[in-house]
Design a protein around this motif. Sequence first.
Motif, mmCIF file in Angstrom:
data_model
loop_
_atom_site.group_PDB
_atom_site.id
_atom_site.type_symbol
_atom_site.label_atom_id
_atom_site.label_comp_id
_atom_site.label_asym_id
_atom_site.label_seq_id
_atom_site.Cartn_x
_atom_site.Cartn_y
_atom_site.Cartn_z
ATOM 1 N N GLN A 1 -8.126 1.892 -28.963
ATOM 2 C CA GLN A 1 -8.071 0.808 -29.942
ATOM 3 C C GLN A 1 -7.582 -0.508 -29.337
ATOM 4 O OE1 GLN A 1 -5.933 1.903 -33.502
ATOM 5 N NE2 GLN A 1 -6.854 3.938 -33.569
ATOM 6 N N LYS A 2 -6.779 -0.430 -28.262
ATOM 7 C CA LYS A 2 -6.255 -1.645 -27.628
ATOM 8 C C LYS A 2 -6.436 -1.529 -26.125
ATOM 9 C CE LYS A 2 -1.996 -4.243 -26.678
ATOM 10 N NZ LYS A 2 -0.531 -4.345 -26.899
ATOM 11 N N LEU A 3 -7.079 -2.543 -25.529
ATOM 12 C CA LEU A 3 -7.279 -2.594 -24.080
ATOM 13 C C LEU A 3 -6.867 -3.970 -23.575
ATOM 14 C CD1 LEU A 3 -8.318 -1.485 -21.406
ATOM 15 C CD2 LEU A 3 -10.641 -2.153 -22.082
ATOM 16 N N ASP A 4 -5.829 -3.999 -22.748
ATOM 17 C CA ASP A 4 -5.306 -5.260 -22.215
ATOM 18 C C ASP A 4 -5.616 -5.338 -20.723
ATOM 19 O OD1 ASP A 4 -3.954 -7.530 -21.464
ATOM 20 O OD2 ASP A 4 -2.077 -7.010 -22.480
ATOM 21 N N LEU A 5 -6.512 -6.253 -20.353
ATOM 22 C CA LEU A 5 -6.929 -6.460 -18.955
ATOM 23 C C LEU A 5 -6.523 -7.835 -18.458
ATOM 24 C CD1 LEU A 5 -10.526 -5.032 -19.434
ATOM 25 C CD2 LEU A 5 -8.691 -3.898 -18.170
ATOM 26 N N SER A 6 -5.644 -8.505 -19.166
ATOM 27 C CA SER A 6 -5.298 -9.891 -18.828
ATOM 28 C C SER A 6 -4.565 -9.987 -17.491
ATOM 29 C CB SER A 6 -4.431 -10.496 -19.941
ATOM 30 O OG SER A 6 -3.215 -9.785 -20.089
ATOM 31 N N HIS A 7 -4.633 -11.175 -16.898
ATOM 32 C CA HIS A 7 -3.931 -11.469 -15.639
ATOM 33 C C HIS A 7 -4.351 -10.511 -14.521
ATOM 34 C CE1 HIS A 7 -1.150 -14.554 -17.249
ATOM 35 N NE2 HIS A 7 -1.248 -13.850 -18.358
ATOM 36 N N ASN A 8 -5.665 -10.419 -14.298
ATOM 37 C CA ASN A 8 -6.209 -9.681 -13.162
ATOM 38 C C ASN A 8 -7.171 -10.588 -12.413
ATOM 39 O OD1 ASN A 8 -5.374 -6.691 -12.870
ATOM 40 N ND2 ASN A 8 -5.574 -6.928 -15.091
ATOM 41 N N LEU A 9 -8.081 -10.006 -11.625
ATOM 42 C CA LEU A 9 -9.018 -10.797 -10.810
ATOM 43 C C LEU A 9 -10.464 -10.460 -11.164
ATOM 44 C CD1 LEU A 9 -7.153 -10.282 -7.396
ATOM 45 C CD2 LEU A 9 -7.006 -12.276 -8.893
ATOM 46 N N LEU A 10 -10.703 -10.078 -12.411
ATOM 47 C CA LEU A 10 -12.030 -9.649 -12.838
ATOM 48 C C LEU A 10 -13.011 -10.817 -12.886
ATOM 49 C CD1 LEU A 10 -10.914 -7.337 -15.789
ATOM 50 C CD2 LEU A 10 -11.642 -6.617 -13.503
ATOM 51 N N THR A 11 -14.183 -10.627 -12.280
ATOM 52 C CA THR A 11 -15.234 -11.648 -12.339
ATOM 53 C C THR A 11 -16.328 -11.251 -13.322
ATOM 54 O OG1 THR A 11 -16.325 -10.600 -10.454
ATOM 55 C CG2 THR A 11 -14.818 -12.422 -9.978
ATOM 56 N N SER A 12 -16.328 -9.977 -13.737
ATOM 57 C CA SER A 12 -17.309 -9.512 -14.713
ATOM 58 C C SER A 12 -16.752 -8.300 -15.445
ATOM 59 C CB SER A 12 -18.632 -9.152 -14.017
ATOM 60 O OG SER A 12 -18.426 -8.065 -13.121
ATOM 61 N N LEU A 13 -17.403 -7.955 -16.554
ATOM 62 C CA LEU A 13 -17.036 -6.784 -17.337
ATOM 63 C C LEU A 13 -18.203 -5.813 -17.330
ATOM 64 C CD1 LEU A 13 -15.395 -8.536 -20.448
ATOM 65 C CD2 LEU A 13 -14.210 -7.499 -18.502
#
Length: 598
Positions: free
Chosen positions: A198-210
């Motif tokens: 229900q909750k996915l926190d991916l903030s403050h990373n180095l992701l360029t795509s999902l």
Amino acid sequence: MSRFKRGGRVDPLSGFQTDKAEPAVPNGLLNAARKSGQLNLSGRGLTEVPQNVYRLNVDTPEEANKNLSFGADDRWWEQTDLIKLLLSSNQLTTLSDDIRLLPGLTTLDLHDNKLTSLPGALGELEQLQQLRLSNNQLSTLPVEMCRLHNLHSLTLQKNLLETLPEELGQLDNLTELVLSSNRLNSLPSGLGHLACLQKLDLSHNLLTSLPDSLAKLASLKLLDCSNNQLTCVPASLSEMTSLEQLYLRHNKLRLLPQLPATILKELYLGNNQIERLEAEQLASLAAISLLELRDNKIQSIPEEVTLLATLTRLDLTNNDVATLPASLSLLPNLKVLMLEGNPLRGIRRDLLSKGTTELLKYLRGRIKEEPGKVDETPTAMTLPSQARVNIHNLQTLKILDYSEKQSENIPDEVFDAAAGQIVTTMNFSKNQLTTLPPRLAEFQGSLTELNLGFNKLSCLSPAVSTLMQLTHLDLRNNQLSDLPSDLGSLKKLRSVILNYNKFKCFPDVLYEIVSLETVLLGNNQVGGLDAERLKALAALYTLDLSNNDLLNVAPELGLCTSLRCLSLDGNPFRTPRAAIVAKGTDAVMEYLRSRIPT
């Protein structure tokens, strides 16, 4: 032999030593844990987990070995397995494979340690439901950990993770996964198998795509991808049928993502590189309530903005908008329109300072009726008291409007007209009210927005606390100097507007309402603010304290990390200097943090 002798020699430190070193974990604490099933060893300076903790449910208690008599409450053989072990805020660098000796654990808290790796034996804790590993030094996760099929919550923020195991998707009961503040530059496709998430926190990373596989997260309600390197968002994410909140702040997006997510209510796109709003993308936001577009490069707002019928808050702070379409005023639910920091032409500065209601009224005045067009919609009903109620708005938009009547009270006929209706919004602004209309309580189950601005209220009745669904409360331009403590019971309140009143300090009760996102207190006489208590308002995004009597600004205000719009101009303080205040919120917050004594 004397205790002062060691091998025939006198020990020079013997006078300072005890006969027996204190155990790292007192036996009394272990015995209590055998009864309660819970052991809290947080903040004890532990560099390793003592063996007697791992063996708590294996070994016989020391007292039993000494043949001491046990009372009824101390029958160790009847005592419970350890289910909750708290080891946070220690100095642990490793965790032993002996953790498998505690198979009954449902909660294991290891956050704020120095763990660089985890044992594979962690995967044997089949009952584990909560695993807290934030603020460590983990660079990898053991594949065995993905066998924890009962795990509901996994928090891994502030580690050194660069990759995640593909098997993470096997955690089929996981509802919360927090991976913020790591070094992730990609995500495993297996993440899409987390059907309960229900909750996915991916903030403050180095992701360029999902990955497109995220679209399979049919239960996901909140997705936070803020502070990454995203240049686009895959259209497949629109298949997330439960998504309500999407955070994409601080990325490199140039276009509004096309996300026809059926129930998406909040979309945060601040601090990107968006230059234009496309009509097609706007039309896809069928259920949007909050749209944040601050700190972008948007130059114009298309007429199709009128398609956002459910929009209540539109934040366009710090963009390049020069003109506003008059059709903006046709949005039926728009309550907060933020335009600070735009090069607007044709709109007087003083009009902007009067707030959203006045601005929308001005824009409505610019709409010219088409010649020959007849409005056949029955919009008003004349009551015996000659009070006019817009029945169309009442029935379709759930709005009860009795504003600009200069009336000292709200006639009963107005409330009678709304009887039996589900009313979510009431507008009683611009009257002569001195007290809260008592019949408001009849709508406590549905009322979410209440506008009592531009009246003569000198105090607010505690009865307002019965409006438990209230999210927005507008009390601007009254004679208030305090708020009732009962207001603290409104757990859903997100916005309070108190501009142009008589407040001399920040109302005490507001420190208690942790749901608050917006507090507008401009043009009062506020002379002080408790920055420490303000930090408790973790959702507070906008704070307006302009034109008050602040003689100083506490540096600790800079620690209110959720604040993104802070207005302090027009106060008599000397620091921060006017030049810093003029640079905007980020500059002020950075300055304040630099002034905190270390």
